[in-house]
Motif scaffolding. Sequence first.
Motif, PDB file in Angstrom:
ATOM      1  N   GLY A   1     -10.058   2.223  -1.201  1.00  0.00           N
ATOM      2  CA  GLY A   1     -10.522   3.054  -0.083  1.00  0.00           C
ATOM      3  C   GLY A   1      -9.613   3.277   0.736  1.00  0.00           C
ATOM      4  O   GLY A   1      -9.555   4.585   1.082  1.00  0.00           O
ATOM      5  N   ILE A   2      -8.537   2.647   1.347  1.00  0.00           N
ATOM      6  CA  ILE A   2      -7.465   2.944   2.413  1.00  0.00           C
ATOM      7  C   ILE A   2      -6.721   3.987   1.888  1.00  0.00           C
ATOM      8  O   ILE A   2      -6.548   4.990   2.521  1.00  0.00           O
ATOM      9  CB  ILE A   2      -6.930   1.512   2.562  1.00  0.00           C
ATOM     10  N   VAL A   3      -6.238   3.828   0.665  1.00  0.00           N
ATOM     11  CA  VAL A   3      -5.287   4.597  -0.007  1.00  0.00           C
ATOM     12  C   VAL A   3      -6.152   6.079  -0.184  1.00  0.00           C
ATOM     13  O   VAL A   3      -5.591   7.166   0.006  1.00  0.00           O
ATOM     14  CB  VAL A   3      -4.885   4.293  -1.489  1.00  0.00           C
ATOM     15  N   LEU A   4      -7.259   6.186  -0.776  1.00  0.00           N
ATOM     16  CA  LEU A   4      -7.913   7.173  -1.182  1.00  0.00           C
ATOM     17  C   LEU A   4      -8.340   8.158   0.307  1.00  0.00           C
ATOM     18  O   LEU A   4      -7.868   9.391   0.354  1.00  0.00           O
ATOM     19  CB  LEU A   4      -9.366   6.956  -1.654  1.00  0.00           C
ATOM     20  N   LYS A   5      -8.660   7.593   1.075  1.00  0.00           N
ATOM     21  CA  LYS A   5      -9.221   8.224   2.472  1.00  0.00           C
ATOM     22  C   LYS A   5      -7.571   8.741   3.130  1.00  0.00           C
ATOM     23  O   LYS A   5      -7.798   9.915   3.577  1.00  0.00           O
ATOM     24  CB  LYS A   5      -9.600   7.494   3.348  1.00  0.00           C
ATOM     25  N   ARG A   6      -6.665   8.210   2.844  1.00  0.00           N
ATOM     26  CA  ARG A   6      -5.394   8.656   3.674  1.00  0.00           C
ATOM     27  C   ARG A   6      -4.774   9.544   2.935  1.00  0.00           C
ATOM     28  O   ARG A   6      -4.293  10.684   3.304  1.00  0.00           O
ATOM     29  CB  ARG A   6      -4.429   7.231   3.595  1.00  0.00           C
ATOM     30  N   TRP A   7      -4.864   9.497   1.384  1.00  0.00           N
ATOM     31  CA  TRP A   7      -4.339  10.577   0.577  1.00  0.00           C
ATOM     32  C   TRP A   7      -5.103  11.786   0.921  1.00  0.00           C
ATOM     33  O   TRP A   7      -4.665  12.995   0.801  1.00  0.00           O
ATOM     34  CB  TRP A   7      -4.409  10.150  -0.633  1.00  0.00           C
ATOM     35  N   MET A   8      -6.437  11.721   1.039  1.00  0.00           N
ATOM     36  CA  MET A   8      -7.409  13.005   1.026  1.00  0.00           C
ATOM     37  C   MET A   8      -7.115  13.816   2.398  1.00  0.00           C
ATOM     38  O   MET A   8      -7.298  14.902   2.210  1.00  0.00           O
ATOM     39  CB  MET A   8      -8.846  12.619   0.900  1.00  0.00           C
ATOM     40  N   LYS A   9      -6.511  13.084   3.282  1.00  0.00           N
ATOM     41  CA  LYS A   9      -6.222  13.786   4.283  1.00  0.00           C
ATOM     42  C   LYS A   9      -4.799  14.628   4.165  1.00  0.00           C
ATOM     43  O   LYS A   9      -4.712  15.576   4.951  1.00  0.00           O
ATOM     44  CB  LYS A   9      -6.048  12.798   5.727  1.00  0.00           C
ATOM     45  N   LYS A  10      -4.260  14.212   3.028  1.00  0.00           N
ATOM     46  CA  LYS A  10      -3.007  14.951   2.808  1.00  0.00           C
ATOM     47  C   LYS A  10      -3.349  15.975   1.757  1.00  0.00           C
ATOM     48  O   LYS A  10      -2.517  16.404   1.151  1.00  0.00           O
ATOM     49  CB  LYS A  10      -1.869  14.091   2.518  1.00  0.00           C
ATOM     50  N   ASN A  11      -4.546  16.267   1.241  1.00  0.00           N
ATOM     51  CA  ASN A  11      -5.189  17.137   0.295  1.00  0.00           C
ATOM     52  C   ASN A  11      -4.219  16.441  -1.068  1.00  0.00           C
ATOM     53  O   ASN A  11      -3.942  17.348  -2.032  1.00  0.00           O
ATOM     54  CB  ASN A  11      -4.712  18.396   0.582  1.00  0.00           C
ATOM     55  N   ARG A  12      -4.455  15.094  -1.359  1.00  0.00           N
ATOM     56  CA  ARG A  12      -3.860  14.743  -2.612  1.00  0.00           C
ATOM     57  C   ARG A  12      -4.791  13.627  -2.997  1.00  0.00           C
ATOM     58  O   ARG A  12      -5.135  12.776  -2.149  1.00  0.00           O
ATOM     59  CB  ARG A  12      -2.304  14.244  -2.442  1.00  0.00           C
ATOM     60  N   LEU A  13      -4.837  13.648  -4.334  1.00  0.00           N
ATOM     61  CA  LEU A  13      -5.529  12.537  -4.938  1.00  0.00           C
ATOM     62  C   LEU A  13      -4.888  11.781  -5.773  1.00  0.00           C
ATOM     63  O   LEU A  13      -3.834  12.343  -6.299  1.00  0.00           O
ATOM     64  CB  LEU A  13      -6.952  12.829  -5.594  1.00  0.00           C
TER      65      LEU A  13
ATOM     66  N   LEU B   1       0.599  -1.164   0.037  1.00  0.00           N
ATOM     67  CA  LEU B   1       0.000  -0.192   0.132  1.00  0.00           C
ATOM     68  C   LEU B   1       0.992   1.075  -0.131  1.00  0.00           C
ATOM     69  O   LEU B   1       1.682   1.376   0.930  1.00  0.00           O
ATOM     70  CB  LEU B   1      -0.906   0.100   1.286  1.00  0.00           C
ATOM     71  N   PRO B   2       0.678   2.102  -1.074  1.00  0.00           N
ATOM     72  CA  PRO B   2       1.641   3.409  -0.968  1.00  0.00           C
ATOM     73  C   PRO B   2       1.198   4.695  -0.322  1.00  0.00           C
ATOM     74  O   PRO B   2       0.763   5.497  -0.999  1.00  0.00           O
ATOM     75  CB  PRO B   2       1.693   3.724  -2.633  1.00  0.00           C
ATOM     76  N   LEU B   3       0.849   4.229   0.906  1.00  0.00           N
ATOM     77  CA  LEU B   3       0.001   5.306   1.651  1.00  0.00           C
ATOM     78  C   LEU B   3       0.908   6.614   1.766  1.00  0.00           C
ATOM     79  O   LEU B   3       0.365   7.732   2.007  1.00  0.00           O
ATOM     80  CB  LEU B   3      -0.051   4.798   3.063  1.00  0.00           C
TER      81      LEU B   3
END
Length: 393
Positions: A154-166, A127-129
């Motif tokens: 879903g895991i990656v999207l939610k983690r990246w969204m917290k970093k303001n990146r998609l 997972l490239p979190l």
Amino acid sequence: MKHAFSPLVIRGRSLLPIVQGGMGVGISAKSLAGSVAHEGGVGTVASVDLRHLHEDLMARSAQAHGQAELDQLNLIALDREVKGALERADGNGMVAVNVMKAVDSHAAYVRQACESGAHAVVMGAGLPLDLPEMAAEHPDVALIPILSESRGIGIVLKRWMKKNRLPDAIVIEHPNHAGGHLGAAHIQNLGEERFEFRRVLEETFELFRTLGLERERIPLIVAGGVNSFEKVCTFISELGAAAVQVGTAFAVTREGDAHDNFKRTLAEARPEDITEFMSVAGLPARGVLTPFLKSYLSREAKLQANAKADPRRCTQGLNCLSVCGLRDGLSKVGQFCIDLKLAAAFRGEVSKGLFFRGAEPLPFGSAMRSVRETIDYLLTGVMPPDLESKPVL
């Protein structure tokens, strides 16, 4: 090129909906990646241990003192290959770099890829979190994770969204069809229904809806078993994917960076010659039953029973993997040096090498054709005239 599909759009670049998968060691480097990009698709340089493409770097490797020097030589090689691919692309398409999360120096590879001018970084084998942090100083570089099921997406999207990146796109790889390292925990999991493209795409589009993302915001690219125009039509026109990723069919093209013996071994493999096994990286893998792999599998149980943690088992001192079954004494995974075996395959040493391959027949059978002919066939269904009587099985 005239075809019926909408373009794949990543970071404002309008591309053919064809992505060439990253294949190491040295299978997809500047020649293959640059050639695919030149035609307007996404060409991908596989970052792992590219020293083997450069005689001067291999000579320096023999004199290297420790892992840090070997890592630096690989970064030099990656820089050369990315720049070579960009030169060959001549401003067309997109040049990406594939980085395995399982590789110990993955963060350094990401930074080097960005500094060398790659348009995108693709990351799988875990997972490239934290990929956004690794590429933070290069905000214009597209970031593309490789995943196999909607839960991981879903895991990656939610983690990246917290970093303001998609993600700029997502590759969805089916472990029951792809080659190389596969996105499942165990071999017996490879054919599970949760990996089916239709299900993953539908669940991902629903995930987008619940997260307030437009369906078209993140292109979804399906990978694994893509070997015909008909499948491209199904995945894009029927299931809603934005593009397809193709590995083995590009590996055997004339422009592929590996030795012709490598290409022949993949192209001439029959279904019964292809098998799954546990890699030293702790992941299932798929490859051709060459003399090395047959011999290894016949001794696997004994080797695993004698597994023991010992840094000296990394005879190269490269420590390429974060987790290595041979070095770390992991008795349930592979017990060989994967770098040595993949490098031997790249050189065409059929008796010694490990030859990764996808599970499906190739578009042109055992024939080696060009990148352009391969793309033409996948997007139009038109076979080269001298191969029209050899349909894909």
